[in-house]
Design a protein around this motif. Sequence first.
Motif, PDB file in Angstrom:
ATOM      1  N   GLU A  44      30.211  35.112  -2.133  1.00 27.99           N
ATOM      2  CA  GLU A  44      31.106  34.987  -3.280  1.00 27.99           C
ATOM      3  C   GLU A  44      31.911  36.267  -3.509  1.00 27.99           C
ATOM      4  OE1 GLU A  44      33.400  33.908  -6.261  1.00 27.99           O
ATOM      5  OE2 GLU A  44      32.233  32.563  -4.975  1.00 27.99           O
ATOM      6  N   ARG A  91      40.788  37.126  -2.354  1.00 27.61           N
ATOM      7  CA  ARG A  91      41.840  36.815  -3.321  1.00 27.61           C
ATOM      8  C   ARG A  91      42.584  38.078  -3.742  1.00 27.61           C
ATOM      9  NH1 ARG A  91      38.096  32.624  -4.506  1.00 27.61           N
ATOM     10  NH2 ARG A  91      36.784  33.892  -5.854  1.00 27.61           N
ATOM     11  N   GLY A 131      37.112  25.077   0.987  1.00 30.82           N
ATOM     12  CA  GLY A 131      36.507  25.251  -0.329  1.00 30.82           C
ATOM     13  C   GLY A 131      36.181  23.911  -0.944  1.00 30.82           C
ATOM     14  N   ASP A 159      35.271  23.370  -3.833  1.00 29.62           N
ATOM     15  CA  ASP A 159      35.634  23.352  -5.250  1.00 29.62           C
ATOM     16  C   ASP A 159      37.144  23.311  -5.445  1.00 29.62           C
ATOM     17  OD1 ASP A 159      36.131  25.805  -4.208  1.00 29.62           O
ATOM     18  OD2 ASP A 159      35.115  26.959  -5.757  1.00 29.62           O
ATOM     19  N   ASP A 161      39.360  25.100  -3.803  1.00 28.81           N
ATOM     20  CA  ASP A 161      39.938  26.438  -3.628  1.00 28.81           C
ATOM     21  C   ASP A 161      41.198  26.337  -2.771  1.00 28.81           C
ATOM     22  OD1 ASP A 161      40.565  29.038  -3.071  1.00 28.81           O
ATOM     23  OD2 ASP A 161      38.552  29.634  -2.473  1.00 28.81           O
ATOM     24  N   ASP A 173      42.975  28.572  -1.442  1.00 25.31           N
ATOM     25  CA  ASP A 173      43.011  29.553  -0.361  1.00 25.31           C
ATOM     26  C   ASP A 173      42.219  29.093   0.850  1.00 25.31           C
ATOM     27  OD1 ASP A 173      44.498  31.227  -2.007  1.00 25.31           O
ATOM     28  OD2 ASP A 173      42.708  32.168  -2.849  1.00 25.31           O
ATOM     29  N   ARG A 174      41.426  28.028   0.692  1.00 26.30           N
ATOM     30  CA  ARG A 174      40.627  27.489   1.801  1.00 26.30           C
ATOM     31  C   ARG A 174      40.931  26.011   2.019  1.00 26.30           C
ATOM     32  NH1 ARG A 174      35.003  28.826  -0.552  1.00 26.30           N
ATOM     33  NH2 ARG A 174      34.209  27.826   1.340  1.00 26.30           N
TER      34      ARG A 174
END
Length: 249
Positions: free
Chosen positions: A130, A137, A166, A168, A170, A172-173
């Motif tokens: 994490e 980021r 990600g 969730d 995300d 960025d993923r």
Amino acid sequence: MSIAELQVCAVEAADVTGGVCVVRCIGGVARSGQVFAAGGLRTRLRGIERYGRTVGSFDAGHVARVHLTGPVVALLARGQVLTYVPPDGHALAELEDWLATGPPLLEEPHPEHLRWQATFSMQDERLPEEVRLRWARVALTALDRLGRPEEQPYVRRYLLQRFGPGGDGDPDRDPVALCRDVLARFELTPDQAAAQARVWRDLPRPDIVRLRRIKNLIPCTEPARPYLAETDPLAAAVDAWTAVRPGLP
């Protein structure tokens, strides 16, 4: 005020108590007694030698032999950058708040140095997952501040390779978002790029640079491609560019 940054030139000696390194100051003023960060670890600058004598400080552009505390010294490598940690910190959470809303810091890191530190930290396997994602980021935001968003796909590629998509949401993923972002940066179609590649030696320099930029960016889609549905037109577009890449200069 520019934050102090030291780049390691060589590690001369190291043990569990600390060690001696040759470093170049690449930003600000380094002073004896300061604490520096190497990823998530800390070391104190307990002594500085220049030209055979002890000095209290040295500034950007100069090289010195420094004595550092702690076992982290044994982990340092040539080219690694140590970032000064002000007395009140500059913890990851503080940097995140500063980048998000702009509250003042005691000393603000230059975006280039912040990008380097964040990139190093997101790759530091000693840190929890994490924490590494949070550093990623920070790296992406630093690239925005540097006006180099074209480098962001490389960070996102790394995140997909190491951590996968990600779950969730995300962004960025997100494999789809990454592929769309990469392909949107290409001003040519695959057929046009292939045609230019066949005569690239005769092209103007800007066109050659564009083809090389495309060639460098195409691999950013590799970790995302397995997550695309075979019936998705985006998958076909990625495959078309992958097929063209070997012929690019």
